[in-house]
Design a protein around this motif. Structure first.
Motif, mmCIF file in Angstrom:
data_model
loop_
_atom_site.group_PDB
_atom_site.id
_atom_site.type_symbol
_atom_site.label_atom_id
_atom_site.label_comp_id
_atom_site.label_asym_id
_atom_site.label_seq_id
_atom_site.Cartn_x
_atom_site.Cartn_y
_atom_site.Cartn_z
ATOM 1 N N HIS A 61 0.857 -1.179 0.000
ATOM 2 C CA HIS A 61 0.000 0.000 0.000
ATOM 3 C C HIS A 61 0.894 1.229 0.000
ATOM 4 O O HIS A 61 1.771 1.362 0.843
ATOM 5 C CB HIS A 61 -0.927 0.038 1.211
ATOM 6 C CG HIS A 61 -1.786 1.259 1.223
ATOM 7 N ND1 HIS A 61 -2.840 1.431 0.350
ATOM 8 C CD2 HIS A 61 -1.730 2.389 1.962
ATOM 9 C CE1 HIS A 61 -3.393 2.620 0.556
ATOM 10 N NE2 HIS A 61 -2.736 3.215 1.534
ATOM 11 N N THR B 37 1.087 5.690 -0.866
ATOM 12 C CA THR B 37 0.290 6.911 -0.940
ATOM 13 C C THR B 37 0.899 7.864 -1.960
ATOM 14 O O THR B 37 2.068 7.725 -2.337
ATOM 15 C CB THR B 37 0.221 7.655 0.417
ATOM 16 O OG1 THR B 37 1.456 8.319 0.654
ATOM 17 C CG2 THR B 37 -0.108 6.716 1.556
ATOM 18 N N SER C 36 -1.993 -1.290 -3.842
ATOM 19 C CA SER C 36 -3.060 -0.303 -3.657
ATOM 20 C C SER C 36 -2.415 1.065 -3.492
ATOM 21 O O SER C 36 -1.324 1.187 -2.941
ATOM 22 C CB SER C 36 -3.937 -0.639 -2.448
ATOM 23 O OG SER C 36 -3.200 -0.561 -1.245
ATOM 24 N N ASP D 97 -3.444 5.047 -2.299
ATOM 25 C CA ASP D 97 -4.309 6.115 -1.816
ATOM 26 C C ASP D 97 -3.688 7.402 -2.331
ATOM 27 O O ASP D 97 -2.637 7.813 -1.861
ATOM 28 C CB ASP D 97 -4.362 6.109 -0.292
ATOM 29 C CG ASP D 97 -5.323 7.155 0.271
ATOM 30 O OD1 ASP D 97 -5.766 8.042 -0.491
ATOM 31 O OD2 ASP D 97 -5.620 7.082 1.469
ATOM 32 N N ASN E 233 -4.313 10.557 -2.084
ATOM 33 C CA ASN E 233 -4.063 11.428 -0.938
ATOM 34 C C ASN E 233 -3.248 12.671 -1.311
ATOM 35 O O ASN E 233 -2.281 13.023 -0.633
ATOM 36 C CB ASN E 233 -3.358 10.624 0.151
ATOM 37 C CG ASN E 233 -3.589 11.176 1.530
ATOM 38 O OD1 ASN E 233 -4.360 12.110 1.717
ATOM 39 N ND2 ASN E 233 -2.927 10.603 2.508
ATOM 40 N N VAL F 153 -7.542 4.631 -4.361
ATOM 41 C CA VAL F 153 -8.403 5.404 -3.476
ATOM 42 C C VAL F 153 -8.141 6.876 -3.758
ATOM 43 O O VAL F 153 -6.989 7.316 -3.754
ATOM 44 C CB VAL F 153 -8.096 5.098 -1.986
ATOM 45 C CG1 VAL F 153 -8.963 5.939 -1.065
ATOM 46 C CG2 VAL F 153 -8.249 3.611 -1.699
#
Length: 97
Positions: A15, A17, A46, A48, A50, A76
């Motif tokens: 994960h 960002t 994944s 994000d 952000n 995301v």
């Protein structure tokens, strides 16, 4: 561990960002390396997004993410970020709040 005594990663998730690649050139290198290694190992990724405009523009972040987009299992992002990316595709200005 594998036969050489080295720890082998278990299949999990990476994960990341969108903050990290905008922090510094070293952070960007580490971020890219982690994503590339996950791709090679077949580890799902994944992201994000952000986005933080204090660190850089949404367009700048888009350029960093785009080379990895096909490898992302999960993305995301906020509605504003989605609209900002979509506006880029149709050539409109959008101010990310």
């Amino acid at each position: 561990r594998d036969g050489s005594g080295n720890a082998r990663p278990t299949r999990s998730w990476l994960h990341v960002t969108g903050i990290t690649p905008l922090v510094s050139s070293n952070a960007l290198k580490s971020w890219n390396n982690a994503i590339e290694q996950a791709k090679q190992l077949g580890i799902p990724i994944s992201l994000d997004l952000n986005h933080r405009k204090q660190l850089g523009s949404l367009e700048e972040l888009r350029g960093m993410v785009e080379p990895h987009a096909a490898a992302l299992e999960v993305l995301v992002l906020s509605e504003d970020q989605l609209m900002g990316l979509a506006a880029h595709e149709v050539g409109e200005e959008f101010e990310d709040e």
